[in-house]
Design an enzyme around this catalytic site. Structure first.
Site, PDB file in Angstrom:
ATOM      1  N   GLU A   1      39.524  25.704  31.456  1.00  0.00           N
ATOM      2  CA  GLU A   1      40.831  25.570  32.072  1.00  0.00           C
ATOM      3  C   GLU A   1      41.608  24.498  31.127  1.00  0.00           C
ATOM      4  O   GLU A   1      42.741  24.561  31.362  1.00  0.00           O
ATOM      5  CB  GLU A   1      40.485  24.499  33.481  1.00  0.00           C
TER       6      GLU A   1
ATOM      7  N   TYR B   1      34.893  25.151  41.512  1.00  0.00           N
ATOM      8  CA  TYR B   1      34.192  25.602  42.669  1.00  0.00           C
ATOM      9  C   TYR B   1      32.803  25.404  42.534  1.00  0.00           C
ATOM     10  O   TYR B   1      31.921  25.199  43.547  1.00  0.00           O
ATOM     11  CB  TYR B   1      34.458  27.054  42.973  1.00  0.00           C
ATOM     12  N   GLY B   2      32.240  25.584  41.392  1.00  0.00           N
ATOM     13  CA  GLY B   2      30.699  25.703  40.913  1.00  0.00           C
ATOM     14  C   GLY B   2      30.185  24.545  41.567  1.00  0.00           C
ATOM     15  O   GLY B   2      28.815  24.426  41.779  1.00  0.00           O
TER      16      GLY B   2
ATOM     17  N   CYS C   1      30.172  34.169  35.639  1.00  0.00           N
ATOM     18  CA  CYS C   1      31.354  33.392  35.903  1.00  0.00           C
ATOM     19  C   CYS C   1      32.490  33.808  35.420  1.00  0.00           C
ATOM     20  O   CYS C   1      32.466  33.910  34.120  1.00  0.00           O
ATOM     21  CB  CYS C   1      31.255  31.613  35.683  1.00  0.00           C
ATOM     22  N   THR C   2      33.741  34.050  36.099  1.00  0.00           N
ATOM     23  CA  THR C   2      34.748  34.647  35.416  1.00  0.00           C
ATOM     24  C   THR C   2      35.579  33.922  34.306  1.00  0.00           C
ATOM     25  O   THR C   2      36.320  34.475  33.561  1.00  0.00           O
ATOM     26  CB  THR C   2      35.749  35.224  36.503  1.00  0.00           C
ATOM     27  N   HIS C   3      35.155  32.591  34.551  1.00  0.00           N
ATOM     28  CA  HIS C   3      35.794  31.923  33.210  1.00  0.00           C
ATOM     29  C   HIS C   3      34.911  32.076  31.782  1.00  0.00           C
ATOM     30  O   HIS C   3      35.605  31.760  30.765  1.00  0.00           O
ATOM     31  CB  HIS C   3      35.714  30.182  33.472  1.00  0.00           C
TER      32      HIS C   3
ATOM     33  N   ASP D   1      41.112  33.047  42.173  1.00  0.00           N
ATOM     34  CA  ASP D   1      39.707  32.258  41.739  1.00  0.00           C
ATOM     35  C   ASP D   1      40.090  30.735  41.666  1.00  0.00           C
ATOM     36  O   ASP D   1      41.257  30.393  42.260  1.00  0.00           O
ATOM     37  CB  ASP D   1      39.773  32.766  40.049  1.00  0.00           C
ATOM     38  N   SER D   2      39.214  30.067  41.370  1.00  0.00           N
ATOM     39  CA  SER D   2      39.433  28.645  41.260  1.00  0.00           C
ATOM     40  C   SER D   2      40.222  28.172  40.185  1.00  0.00           C
ATOM     41  O   SER D   2      40.789  27.114  40.033  1.00  0.00           O
ATOM     42  CB  SER D   2      38.108  27.857  41.041  1.00  0.00           C
TER      43      SER D   2
ATOM     44  N   CYS E   1      35.930  35.840  41.500  1.00  0.00           N
ATOM     45  CA  CYS E   1      35.227  34.487  41.410  1.00  0.00           C
ATOM     46  C   CYS E   1      33.882  34.900  41.796  1.00  0.00           C
ATOM     47  O   CYS E   1      33.732  34.874  43.017  1.00  0.00           O
ATOM     48  CB  CYS E   1      35.874  33.508  42.097  1.00  0.00           C
ATOM     49  N   ASN E   2      33.033  34.485  41.241  1.00  0.00           N
ATOM     50  CA  ASN E   2      31.409  34.912  41.461  1.00  0.00           C
ATOM     51  C   ASN E   2      31.085  33.845  42.571  1.00  0.00           C
ATOM     52  O   ASN E   2      30.322  34.183  43.535  1.00  0.00           O
ATOM     53  CB  ASN E   2      30.624  34.746  40.236  1.00  0.00           C
ATOM     54  N   THR E   3      31.554  32.519  42.468  1.00  0.00           N
ATOM     55  CA  THR E   3      31.014  31.535  43.189  1.00  0.00           C
ATOM     56  C   THR E   3      31.745  31.940  44.563  1.00  0.00           C
ATOM     57  O   THR E   3      31.002  31.790  45.517  1.00  0.00           O
ATOM     58  CB  THR E   3      31.772  30.299  42.766  1.00  0.00           C
TER      59      THR E   3
HETATM   60  N1  DGL Z   1      35.453  31.297  37.805  1.00  0.00           N
HETATM   61  C1  DGL Z   1      34.689  31.050  38.975  1.00  0.00           C
HETATM   62  C2  DGL Z   1      33.441  31.846  39.152  1.00  0.00           C
HETATM   63  O1  DGL Z   1      33.362  33.273  38.710  1.00  0.00           O
HETATM   64  C3  DGL Z   1      34.300  29.624  39.247  1.00  0.00           C
HETATM   65  C4  DGL Z   1      34.227  28.614  38.450  1.00  0.00           C
HETATM   66  C5  DGL Z   1      34.471  27.217  39.157  1.00  0.00           C
HETATM   67  O2  DGL Z   1      35.344  26.938  39.610  1.00  0.00           O
HETATM   68  O3  DGL Z   1      33.397  26.697  39.150  1.00  0.00           O
HETATM   69  O4  DGL Z   1      32.320  31.467  39.310  1.00  0.00           O
END
Ligand code: DGL
Length: 264
Positions: A152, A43-44, A184-186, A11-12, A74-76
């Site tokens: 984060e 990443y977004g 988003c996994t965060h 993931d990011s 990570c969805n992104t």
């Molecule tokens: N956790 C990530 C996701 O699921 C990326 C979040 C990010 O870095 O913007 O999209």
């Protein structure tokens, strides 16, 4: 085949740990390597090309380390890179995407909310899903800008996170959503605050358990499940500051040390 197949997860940053904890629950004896690409987070807000290049380099590293399967937690990155990763590598990849379909099927009010990153909404995959399901339900989507950075930095329960969540979620609640998709996994780390903001009748959907079940299935299909009685090994890498991953592991009572990896 590797004597002990390793599952690579990336993931990011710390968000993929929301998937990793479900993976551990589903596959308690497997070995894992987790990589947080926080030098490039979030990443977004990055371009699709940058995310694709990062996903390629990370996958190459994980495969070199013995990964027999990679979970793109990570969805992104799933939206930007998974089809290319599958074409370019011979090992299986499991991804995470906003759970719009189950939410649309479960909704009684006909309104669902999706909170994800800017880049996830721009991706072709989300556009197609949106086109398909917005025929039967109203899909209210919103980019959760700023939330990834707060998670984060260990500020998932801060006033700042609350203010942003209220700003993003209240319009969805006012539109009558009864399903909120965390794309988003965060964001599962924000559930304590989200639950205080959205009414109890709104279901909050974290896709991690479904991703873990799918990972088990792919492991079984490839003959990777050894049913060993020994516990697996765990390695954690961070491409930037190791602090955030160390802190979140500690919060989850997973007391592993994090290695710094600047060469990927
Ligand atoms: N956790 C990530 C996701 O699921 C990326 C979040 C990010 O870095 O913007 O999209």
């Amino acid at each position: 085949m590797n004597a002990r197949p390793v599952i690579g997860v990336f993931d990011s940053g710390v968000g993929g740990l929301s998937v990793y904890r479900s993976l551990l629950h589903e596959l308690p004896r497997e070995s894992f390597i987790y990589l947080a690409d926080n030098r490039f987070a979030p990443y977004g807000l990055k371009s699709r090309q940058v995310i694709l290049e990062r996903s390629r380099s990370i996958s190459e590293f994980l495969i070199q380390q013995g990964a027999a399967l990679i979970v793109v937690a990570c969805n992104t990155a799933t939206g930007a890179a998974i089809s290319r990763l599958r074409r370019e590598n011979s090992i299986p990849f499991v991804g995470v995407e906003p759970a719009v379909k189950p939410a649309a099927l479960k909704s009684k009010t006909g309104h669902i909310g999706v909170l994800a990153t800017e880049q996830t909404f721009k991706g072709e995959h989300f556009r197609k899903t949106y086109q398909l399901y917005s025929r039967s339900v109203s899909v209210h989507f919103r980019a959760g800008n700023g939330l990834v950075e707060l998670v984060e930095n260990g500020q998932a329960e801060s006033q700042e996170a609350r203010a942003l969540l209220e700003q993003y979620l209240m319009p969805m609640v006012q539109s009558g959503i009864d399903q909120l998709v965390l794309g988003c996994t965060h964001f599962p780390f924000l559930i304590p605050l989200i639950r205080e903001i959205v009414p109890p009748e709104v279901a909050v959907i974290d896709p991690a358990p479904a991703v873990a079940r799918q990972t088990r299935k792919v492991m079984e299909d490839h003959g990777f499940l050894l049913n060993s009685t020994e516990t697996g090994s765990y390695q954690f890498y961070s491409t930037g500051d190791t602090g955030p991953l160390t802190r979140m592991l500690h919060t989850l009572r997973l007391n592993y040390s994090v290695l710094s990896l600047t060469s990927v």
